[in-house]
Design a protein around this motif. Structure first.
Motif, PDB file in Angstrom:
ATOM      1  N   ALA A 167      -5.887  -3.298  -7.182  1.00  0.00           N
ATOM      2  CA  ALA A 167      -7.254  -3.193  -6.650  1.00  0.00           C
ATOM      3  C   ALA A 167      -7.566  -1.749  -6.264  1.00  0.00           C
ATOM      4  O   ALA A 167      -8.682  -1.258  -6.503  1.00  0.00           O
ATOM      5  N   TRP A 168      -6.580  -1.061  -5.675  1.00  0.00           N
ATOM      6  CA  TRP A 168      -6.766   0.350  -5.319  1.00  0.00           C
ATOM      7  C   TRP A 168      -7.055   1.180  -6.572  1.00  0.00           C
ATOM      8  O   TRP A 168      -7.937   2.037  -6.568  1.00  0.00           O
ATOM      9  N   VAL A 169      -6.310   0.918  -7.624  1.00  0.00           N
ATOM     10  CA  VAL A 169      -6.493   1.683  -8.863  1.00  0.00           C
ATOM     11  C   VAL A 169      -7.891   1.435  -9.424  1.00  0.00           C
ATOM     12  O   VAL A 169      -8.590   2.381  -9.839  1.00  0.00           O
ATOM     13  N   ARG A 170      -8.329   0.178  -9.439  1.00  0.00           N
ATOM     14  CA  ARG A 170      -9.663  -0.134  -9.951  1.00  0.00           C
ATOM     15  C   ARG A 170     -10.756   0.556  -9.138  1.00  0.00           C
ATOM     16  O   ARG A 170     -11.786   0.958  -9.677  1.00  0.00           O
ATOM     17  N   GLU A 171     -10.516   0.678  -7.840  1.00  0.00           N
ATOM     18  CA  GLU A 171     -11.504   1.293  -6.951  1.00  0.00           C
ATOM     19  C   GLU A 171     -11.406   2.811  -6.920  1.00  0.00           C
ATOM     20  O   GLU A 171     -12.201   3.473  -6.243  1.00  0.00           O
ATOM     21  N   GLY A 172     -10.432   3.355  -7.631  1.00  0.00           N
ATOM     22  CA  GLY A 172     -10.274   4.797  -7.668  1.00  0.00           C
ATOM     23  C   GLY A 172      -9.692   5.396  -6.403  1.00  0.00           C
ATOM     24  O   GLY A 172      -9.825   6.606  -6.168  1.00  0.00           O
ATOM     25  N   ARG A 173      -9.023   4.571  -5.601  1.00  0.00           N
ATOM     26  CA  ARG A 173      -8.425   5.071  -4.362  1.00  0.00           C
ATOM     27  C   ARG A 173      -7.116   5.783  -4.681  1.00  0.00           C
ATOM     28  O   ARG A 173      -6.381   5.400  -5.603  1.00  0.00           O
ATOM     29  N   LEU A 174      -6.803   6.794  -3.899  1.00  0.00           N
ATOM     30  CA  LEU A 174      -5.623   7.621  -4.131  1.00  0.00           C
ATOM     31  C   LEU A 174      -4.479   7.219  -3.195  1.00  0.00           C
ATOM     32  O   LEU A 174      -4.703   6.546  -2.182  1.00  0.00           O
ATOM     33  N   PRO A 175      -3.253   7.644  -3.507  1.00  0.00           N
ATOM     34  CA  PRO A 175      -2.136   7.390  -2.581  1.00  0.00           C
ATOM     35  C   PRO A 175      -2.438   7.949  -1.200  1.00  0.00           C
ATOM     36  O   PRO A 175      -3.094   9.000  -1.079  1.00  0.00           O
ATOM     37  N   SER A 176      -1.964   7.251  -0.173  1.00  0.00           N
ATOM     38  CA  SER A 176      -2.182   7.726   1.195  1.00  0.00           C
ATOM     39  C   SER A 176      -0.957   7.433   2.036  1.00  0.00           C
ATOM     40  O   SER A 176      -0.128   6.578   1.700  1.00  0.00           O
ATOM     41  N   ARG A 177      -0.858   8.132   3.152  1.00  0.00           N
ATOM     42  CA  ARG A 177       0.254   7.899   4.072  1.00  0.00           C
ATOM     43  C   ARG A 177       0.102   6.543   4.759  1.00  0.00           C
ATOM     44  O   ARG A 177       1.096   5.885   5.059  1.00  0.00           O
ATOM     45  N   LEU A 178      -1.127   6.109   5.004  1.00  0.00           N
ATOM     46  CA  LEU A 178      -1.345   4.803   5.623  1.00  0.00           C
ATOM     47  C   LEU A 178      -0.887   3.676   4.715  1.00  0.00           C
ATOM     48  O   LEU A 178      -0.336   2.672   5.175  1.00  0.00           O
ATOM     49  N   ALA A 179      -1.114   3.820   3.423  1.00  0.00           N
ATOM     50  CA  ALA A 179      -0.779   2.750   2.483  1.00  0.00           C
ATOM     51  C   ALA A 179       0.719   2.638   2.224  1.00  0.00           C
ATOM     52  O   ALA A 179       1.201   1.575   1.827  1.00  0.00           O
ATOM     53  N   GLN A 180       1.444   3.721   2.413  1.00  0.00           N
ATOM     54  CA  GLN A 180       2.892   3.695   2.166  1.00  0.00           C
ATOM     55  C   GLN A 180       3.550   2.647   3.073  1.00  0.00           C
ATOM     56  O   GLN A 180       3.180   2.503   4.237  1.00  0.00           O
TER      57      GLN A 180
END
Length: 336
Positions: free
Chosen positions: A129-142
């Motif tokens: 879903a992140w990829v489809r939305e164009g979201r980038l890697p983040s420290r929060l998501a790790q």
């Protein structure tokens, strides 16, 4: 009560792993997963072992409950779902990100203070879903962001520096190391860096099982019991929706369980019974069924563990085999 004087560090050597699971396809052993397994009784003694339970190894994220205990001892004022998140390898769901933000807010800090490695969410559905939305890697998501936020707050509460909170020589990491040694009952053999950037301590599989048993059997209200209660009551916050480790805790009353990369699983019951598993090749497909078999060996009702027998192997879209723990892991027959 247990000794506060740890024994010598485990030996650093090539582990003498043994077969722990067979890959069966069409009635033929197609592959073999090697590893090690230990089962502790309520008295803390080894009731069963397979492979090498005393060699030094890295527990990876299975050590997070111990890190959380160390932070509570150092004054971290967390309980409930936020404490569970502090011990989590989370899936990167919105509730995990919101919880990490909340810990940082309580500490008067922000995402840029985190020093873990930016990453995409661990859960494949969330990541897609992140990829489809164009979201980038983040420290929060790790997946370790809750732990890192809690480490920062612990450091701030004690007046310790923030920029270098991941340095093994930092007072926070020294406190973590001391707690790891106390709970495992052994000195740390080696220190390296985990995938998230935090110090990682090499212990034995036996020591890991012993540590989790001490956490689950601790007196109510202690830091150990608070961590166990938080993770059991908020299992999805410590992992994620659909994660096997959360399902395992829901299925077995009182069970505390934590997984780690490279095929590590540890689990313990309130009476001190505990199991720890290391799959040599890091395969998740063997980790879960072997851990379930070890729990049955420890006396957990096998009926509670049926959903953890492992996913079937498919041929032409139809089940043609399975990953089966070796016969040595079969539960002992009950005495007449």
């Amino acid at each position: 009560m247990y000794s506060s004087s740890p024994a010598d560090a485990p030996a650093v050597r090539e582990p003498l792993h043994a077969p722990v699971a067979h890959l069966i396809r069409g009635g033929v052993v197609e592959g073999i997963h090697y590893g090690s397994v230990v089962v502790l009784g309520a008295d803390g003694r080894v009731q069963f072992q397979l492979g090498d339970i005393e060699a030094a190894f890295y527990p990876r994220s299975a050590v997070k409950p111990l890190q959380a205990v160390a932070m509570l001892r150092a004054g971290l004022p967390l309980d409930g779902e936020l404490l569970s998140l502090a011990a989590a390898s989370h899936s990167g769901e919105e509730r995990h990100l919101a919880g990490t933000r909340r810990i940082l807010e309580l500490a008067g800090l922000a995402e840029h203070h985190l020093r873990n490695v930016p990453d995409m969410p661990f859960d494949p559905v969330v990541r897609d879903a992140w990829v489809r939305e164009g979201r980038l890697p983040s420290r929060l998501a790790q997946n370790c962001s809750g732990k890192h936020a809690a480490m920062l707050w612990t450091a701030r509460l004690n007046g310790w520096s923030l920029d270098d909170y991941l340095d093994p020589a930092h007072p926070l990491q020294q406190a973590v190391a001391a707690t790891v040694e106390e709970l495992t009952g052994q000195r740390v053999a080696r220190v390296t860096v985990d995938g998230c950037g935090a110090p990682l301590f090499s212990i034995s599989l036996h020591g890991l099982a012993r540590a989790l048993a001490r956490i689950t059997s601790a007196a109510p209200g202690t830091p150990e019991a608070r961590v166990a209660d938080a993770m059991r009551e908020h299992a999805e916050m410590a992992s994620g929706s659909g994660r096997d480790v959360a399902a395992l805790m829901r299925a077995v009353p009182g069970l505390l369980a934590k997984d780690g990369f490279e095929g590590v699983q540890v689990a313990a019951l309130p009476d001190g019974r505990a199991v720890a598993v290391k799959i040599a090749d890091g395969a998740n497909r063997a980790r879960v069924p072997v851990a379930a078999a070890a729990l049955a060996r420890a006396g957990v009702d096998p009926e509670l563990l049926t959903e953890f027998a492992g996913e079937p192997l498919l041929g032409g879209g139809e089940p043609v085999g399975c990953v089966r723990p070796v016969r040595a892991l079969d539960p002992l027959p009950l005495a007449a």
